[in-house]
Design a protein around this motif. Structure first.
Motif, PDB file in Angstrom:
ATOM      1  N   LEU A  82       0.813  -1.217   0.000  1.00 48.73           N
ATOM      2  CA  LEU A  82       0.000   0.000   0.000  1.00 48.73           C
ATOM      3  C   LEU A  82       0.849   1.269   0.000  1.00 48.73           C
ATOM      4  O   LEU A  82       0.311   2.359  -0.174  1.00 48.73           O
ATOM      5  CB  LEU A  82      -0.936   0.005   1.216  1.00 48.73           C
ATOM      6  CG  LEU A  82      -1.942  -1.142   1.278  1.00 48.73           C
ATOM      7  CD1 LEU A  82      -2.656  -1.151   2.615  1.00 48.73           C
ATOM      8  CD2 LEU A  82      -2.926  -1.057   0.116  1.00 48.73           C
ATOM      9  N   GLN A  94      -1.918  -1.714  -5.036  1.00 43.89           N
ATOM     10  CA  GLN A  94      -3.040  -1.478  -4.129  1.00 43.89           C
ATOM     11  C   GLN A  94      -4.211  -2.392  -4.462  1.00 43.89           C
ATOM     12  O   GLN A  94      -4.879  -2.897  -3.561  1.00 43.89           O
ATOM     13  CB  GLN A  94      -3.461  -0.005  -4.179  1.00 43.89           C
ATOM     14  CG  GLN A  94      -2.460   0.896  -3.503  1.00 43.89           C
ATOM     15  CD  GLN A  94      -2.657   2.363  -3.821  1.00 43.89           C
ATOM     16  OE1 GLN A  94      -3.561   2.735  -4.564  1.00 43.89           O
ATOM     17  NE2 GLN A  94      -1.806   3.203  -3.259  1.00 43.89           N
ATOM     18  N   ARG A  95      -4.461  -2.616  -5.735  1.00 46.02           N
ATOM     19  CA  ARG A  95      -5.501  -3.571  -6.136  1.00 46.02           C
ATOM     20  C   ARG A  95      -5.184  -4.958  -5.601  1.00 46.02           C
ATOM     21  O   ARG A  95      -6.052  -5.641  -5.046  1.00 46.02           O
ATOM     22  CB  ARG A  95      -5.622  -3.647  -7.658  1.00 46.02           C
ATOM     23  CG  ARG A  95      -6.308  -2.495  -8.280  1.00 46.02           C
ATOM     24  CD  ARG A  95      -6.406  -2.725  -9.778  1.00 46.02           C
ATOM     25  NE  ARG A  95      -6.861  -1.523 -10.421  1.00 46.02           N
ATOM     26  CZ  ARG A  95      -6.793  -1.326 -11.734  1.00 46.02           C
ATOM     27  NH1 ARG A  95      -6.293  -2.251 -12.509  1.00 46.02           N
ATOM     28  NH2 ARG A  95      -7.239  -0.208 -12.256  1.00 46.02           N
ATOM     29  N   THR A  98      -5.521  -4.970  -1.649  1.00 43.30           N
ATOM     30  CA  THR A  98      -6.892  -4.925  -1.135  1.00 43.30           C
ATOM     31  C   THR A  98      -7.658  -6.203  -1.462  1.00 43.30           C
ATOM     32  O   THR A  98      -8.395  -6.716  -0.619  1.00 43.30           O
ATOM     33  CB  THR A  98      -7.665  -3.698  -1.670  1.00 43.30           C
ATOM     34  OG1 THR A  98      -7.594  -3.677  -3.092  1.00 43.30           O
ATOM     35  CG2 THR A  98      -7.094  -2.417  -1.112  1.00 43.30           C
ATOM     36  N   THR A  99      -7.462  -6.747  -2.642  1.00 46.36           N
ATOM     37  CA  THR A  99      -8.134  -7.998  -3.000  1.00 46.36           C
ATOM     38  C   THR A  99      -7.601  -9.155  -2.156  1.00 46.36           C
ATOM     39  O   THR A  99      -8.368 -10.009  -1.719  1.00 46.36           O
ATOM     40  CB  THR A  99      -7.959  -8.300  -4.498  1.00 46.36           C
ATOM     41  OG1 THR A  99      -8.420  -7.177  -5.256  1.00 46.36           O
ATOM     42  CG2 THR A  99      -8.737  -9.533  -4.911  1.00 46.36           C
ATOM     43  N   ALA A 101      -6.309  -8.874   0.913  1.00 49.60           N
ATOM     44  CA  ALA A 101      -6.829  -8.675   2.271  1.00 49.60           C
ATOM     45  C   ALA A 101      -8.283  -9.117   2.366  1.00 49.60           C
ATOM     46  O   ALA A 101      -8.683  -9.781   3.333  1.00 49.60           O
ATOM     47  CB  ALA A 101      -6.683  -7.215   2.678  1.00 49.60           C
ATOM     48  N   LEU A 102      -9.078  -8.777   1.370  1.00 53.07           N
ATOM     49  CA  LEU A 102     -10.485  -9.177   1.355  1.00 53.07           C
ATOM     50  C   LEU A 102     -10.615 -10.703   1.308  1.00 53.07           C
ATOM     51  O   LEU A 102     -11.404 -11.289   2.062  1.00 53.07           O
ATOM     52  CB  LEU A 102     -11.195  -8.547   0.159  1.00 53.07           C
ATOM     53  CG  LEU A 102     -12.684  -8.815   0.018  1.00 53.07           C
ATOM     54  CD1 LEU A 102     -13.444  -8.276   1.234  1.00 53.07           C
ATOM     55  CD2 LEU A 102     -13.207  -8.175  -1.257  1.00 53.07           C
TER      56      LEU A 102
END
Length: 130
Positions: A82, A94-95, A98-99, A101-102
């Motif tokens: 990040l 970042q994509r 975040t994906t 982490a989700l």
């Protein structure tokens, strides 16, 4: 062949769990994505590649002794994605972050909370306590 898949998986797993291994793997896979093509097709390829990399990162390798160890080693590196400065690279990283982490939060909520969400939210929690 199965032996090649196993060997590639083993090498990938070893690299991911080394310092800066996540960033090296993401850079290696994402290299060349997003900079050349224009339009919806290039953007779709970029998103698919990011999702694929996130799935790889969210999956604990067979060579790892425990899921807890994998999260402990990899999650701080995912959070580091990040903080990339280069604009194009930052967007892709970042994509992926975040994906990942989700996906981790869906698959193993307690480990994701401990190794991803708590470190991510720690500064906010400190500010709200004072």
């Amino acid at each position: 062949p199965a032996w090649l898949r196993r060997l590639c998986g083993q090498l990938l797993s070893e690299r991911l769990m080394r310092p800066n291994g996540v960033q090296a793997v993401v850079r290696g896979i994402m290299e060349g994505t997003g900079a050349g093509g224009a339009g919806a097709e290039a953007a779709a390829v970029d998103w698919r590649k990011c999702d694929t990399v996130a799935k790889i990162l969210a999956s604990c390798p067979q060579q790892c002794l425990s899921l807890e160890d994998y999260y402990r080693l990899v999650c701080p590196q995912i959070l580091d994605l990040l903080h990339i400065q280069d604009k194009l690279t930052a967007r892709q990283f970042q994509r992926v972050a975040t994906t990942t982490a989700l996906t981790m939060a869906k698959e193993h909520p307690q480990l994701a909370e401990k190794h991803l969400l708590q470190p991510l939210l720690a500064p906010l929690l400190r500010c709200s306590e004072t």
